[in-house]
Design an enzyme around this catalytic site. Structure first.
Site, PDB file in Angstrom:
ATOM      1  CG  ASP A   1      -1.938  -0.984   1.298  1.00 28.03           C
ATOM      2  OD1 ASP A   1      -1.862  -2.075   0.547  1.00 28.03           O
ATOM      3  OD2 ASP A   1      -2.708  -0.951   2.071  1.00 28.03           O
TER       4      ASP A   1
ATOM      5  CG  ASP B   1      -3.429   4.119  -0.180  1.00 31.10           C
ATOM      6  OD1 ASP B   1      -3.429   5.318  -0.014  1.00 31.10           O
ATOM      7  OD2 ASP B   1      -4.385   3.557   0.444  1.00 31.10           O
TER       8      ASP B   1
ATOM      9  CG  HIS C   1      -5.545  -0.686  -2.062  1.00 35.77           C
ATOM     10  ND1 HIS C   1      -5.176  -1.156  -0.581  1.00 35.77           N
ATOM     11  CD2 HIS C   1      -5.372   0.673  -1.850  1.00 35.77           C
ATOM     12  CE1 HIS C   1      -4.894  -0.163  -0.003  1.00 35.77           C
ATOM     13  NE2 HIS C   1      -4.983   1.115  -0.737  1.00 35.77           N
TER      14      HIS C   1
ATOM     15  CG  ASP D   1      -3.270  -5.426  -4.679  1.00 33.69           C
ATOM     16  OD1 ASP D   1      -4.153  -4.909  -4.178  1.00 33.69           O
ATOM     17  OD2 ASP D   1      -2.353  -5.687  -4.118  1.00 33.69           O
TER      18      ASP D   1
ATOM     19  CB  CYS E   1      -2.042  -6.589   0.556  1.00 30.88           C
ATOM     20  SG  CYS E   1      -3.600  -6.821  -0.417  1.00 30.88           S
TER      21      CYS E   1
HETATM   22  N1  NVA Z   1     -10.821  -3.449  -1.529  1.00 27.69           N
HETATM   23  C1  NVA Z   1     -10.058  -4.498  -1.815  1.00 27.69           C
HETATM   24  C2  NVA Z   1      -8.595  -4.627  -1.352  1.00 27.69           C
HETATM   25  C3  NVA Z   1      -7.701  -5.123  -2.336  1.00 27.69           C
HETATM   26  C4  NVA Z   1      -6.396  -5.470  -2.173  1.00 27.69           C
HETATM   27  C5  NVA Z   1     -10.893  -5.933  -1.585  1.00 27.69           C
HETATM   28  O1  NVA Z   1     -10.725  -6.440  -0.613  1.00 27.69           O
HETATM   29  O2  NVA Z   1     -11.577  -6.190  -2.382  1.00 27.69           O
END
Ligand code: NVA
Length: 377
Positions: A116, A204, A253, A255, A359
Site C-alpha cells: 500500500d 496509495d 487498491h 490488486d 498486499c
Molecule cells: N478493497 C479490496 C482490497 C484489495 C487488496 C478488496 O478487498 O476487494
C-alpha cells in the site's frame, strides 16, 4: 527509456508484477490497530459487526496478531526456500494518537501491507502519499530498510511523493454515511465521484499495477486523478493510464480486481470488470483478460474490512509460478490449467491486517528490464 547497467551493488530493480522475484519486503502484524473513523474511511463500521471489538477502534486482539505473524513467517519461509530474500517491515507502536498542525488521529494502522505504501518502479522506490490520516506515518516502518538500500545501492532512487495535508477539504462530507443507498453509490463510482476530492494529489501505492513502461492506476477512494497526473509528471518515461472498476462500490487498491500474471495474461475480478473503452488497449496489444474463479469463502474472516476477493490477491514468483492462498482451491485449479505451478500459502489469518499475499509484500528486486508491452497505444 533510460537503461540501467546491472552491477553487483544493485539492490532495487523491479519493473513489473511477474518477472522472477529475488527480493521482497514482507509486512508484520505487530501493534496493528483498527483505526478510528476519520473523514476518508470508516474502519470501525466496515469490519464485520459480529466479533470482539464491535464498534471499537484500537489494538487488535493479541491472539489474532500472533496468528497473523505466524502465517507471515510461514510465507517468508516458503519464499526463502524458493530463493527469494525476505526483508521485514519494522513495526512501530501503532496504538498512539498523532497530529500534524492541521489534524489529529486517535490511532495509526499497522505495517502488514507494504504494497500500500511502497511503489517500486525499476530502480526507484516511491513512498506513496497515502490517503488516510491513520496511515500518514506508515512510511516510518520502511525507513530503516530504505536507508539501508540507499547506502548499499548507489543507483537506488529513493523518492517520496508530497506528503498530503489531508484537511477536511480532501474528503467529501457524508460520502461514507451508512444512509447512502447502493444505487447512489453505484452512480457515484460510475461518475468517478469518490470519497477523496481533487484538492491535492492522493494515492496509495496498491492502486498501481506495473507492466514495464505502462502503469495502470485505479482511480478510487484512495487514489485521485490529481495523483495520477502527479505520477505521470514524476515518471515522464512511463505511460500512466487511469482505470476504473465501476462494479466495486468501495474501490480501494487494484490488486483484488485486476492482476497481471505473465506477459499477455491478466486475471480480472468478474464482479469488477473494466469498462469496454478501457479494455481496448489490452485487446489491441494481445493481452487476454480471464475472469477469476469464484472464491471458496462466502464470508471474509473476522475483523477484516477486505472482501472475499482477496482470494485473487496472488503473488507471482515468476511467469510460471504463483503463490495462492492455501484454501482457494477454485483459483488454484484455474491457474493450474493456465499452466502455472501453484504454491499454496496459508494466509487467511493475515487478511484482517490489510490484505492478501500481494498486499503483504513490496517488490525490491525482480530480474528483467523495462519492456514495452503496449506498443499500440
Ligand atoms: N478493497 C479490496 C482490497 C484489495 C487488496 C478488496 O478487498 O476487494
Amino acid at each position: 527509456m533510460e537503461e540501467h547497467a546491472v552491477h553487483e551493488n544493485v539492490v532495487v530493480n523491479s519493473w513489473n508484477e511477474w518477472d522472477p522475484l529475488k527480493h521482497v519486503i514482507v509486512g508484520r502484524a505487530d501493534f496493528s490497530c483498527i483505526a478510528a473513523s476519520e473523514p476518508g474511511c470508516d474502519f470501525v463500521n466496515e469490519i464485520p459487526k459480529d466479533g470482539v471489538m464491535r464498534g471499537m477502534y484500537g489494538p487488535r486482539p493479541l491472539e489474532t496478531v500472533e496468528a497473523a505473524n505466524a502465517q507471515l513467517e510461514g510465507f517468508a519461509q516458503i519464499l526463502e526456500k524458493r530463493g527469494v530474500t525476505v526483508s521485514w517491515a519494522e513495526p512501530i507502536q501503532w496504538n498512539r494518537a498523532v497530529s500534524t498542525p492541521e489534524w489529529s488521529a486517535e490511532t495509526l494502522f499497522g505495517c502488514m501491507p507494504p504494497r500500500d505504501v511502497l511503489l517500486t518502479v525499476g530502480r526507484e522506490i516511491l513512498e506513496a502519499t497515502m490517503s488516510y490520516r491513520s496511515r500518514w506515518f506508515e512510511y516510518l516502518a520502511y525507513r530503516p530498510l530504505l536507508q539501508r538500500f540507499f547506502q548499499e545501492d548507489p543507483g537506488f532512487r529513493w523518492e517520496a511523493a508530497p506528503k498530503p495535508r489531508l484537511t477536511d477539504a480532501s474528503f467529501r462530507p457524508g460520502y461514507l454515511s451508512p444512509d447512502v443507498s447502493d444505487e447512489q453509490r453505484r452512480q457515484w463510482v460510475t461518475d468517478k465521484v469518490f470519497v477523496t476530492t481533487e484538492e491535492e494529489p492522493l494515492f496509495d501505492a496498491a492502486d498501481v499495477t506495473r507492466f514495464g513502461k505502462d502503469l495502470f492506476v485505479q482511480n478510487s477512494f484512495t487514489t485521485n486523478r490529481s495523483a495520477i497526473d502527479w505520477l505521470q509528471r514524476h515518471l515522464p518515461h512511463h505511460r500512466i493510464h487511469a482505470v476504473n472498476f465501476p462494479g466495486d462500490l468501495h474501490p480501494i487498491h487494484i490488486d483484488a480486481s485486476f492482476a497481471p500474471l505473465r506477459p499477455g495474461l491478466i486475471l480480472s475480478n468478474p464482479m469488477r470488470q473494466l469498462p469496454d473503452d478501457q479494455k481496448d488497449i489490452f485487446e489491441r496489444n494481445g493481452w487476454e483478460i480471464v475472469l477469476a474463479a469464484q472464491p471458496v469463502h462466502e464470508h471474509r474472516p473476522p475483523l477484516c474490512e477486505g472482501s472475499v476477493w482477496l482470494a485473487m490477491n496472488c503473488l507471482v514468483l515468476d511467469p510460471k509460478t504463483i503463490c495462492v492462498e492455501a484454501s482457494e482451491v477454485n483459483l488454484q485449479e484455474q491457474l493450474d490449467k493456465l499452466g502455472f505451478e501453484v504454491v499454496p500459502v496459508p494466509f487467511r489469518d493475515v487478511y484482517a491486517f490489510g490484505g492478501g499475499l500481494h498486499c503483504a509484500t513490496a517488490d525490491v528486486y525482480r530480474e528483467g528490464t523495462c519492456e514495452d508491452y503496449f506498443s499500440k497505444q
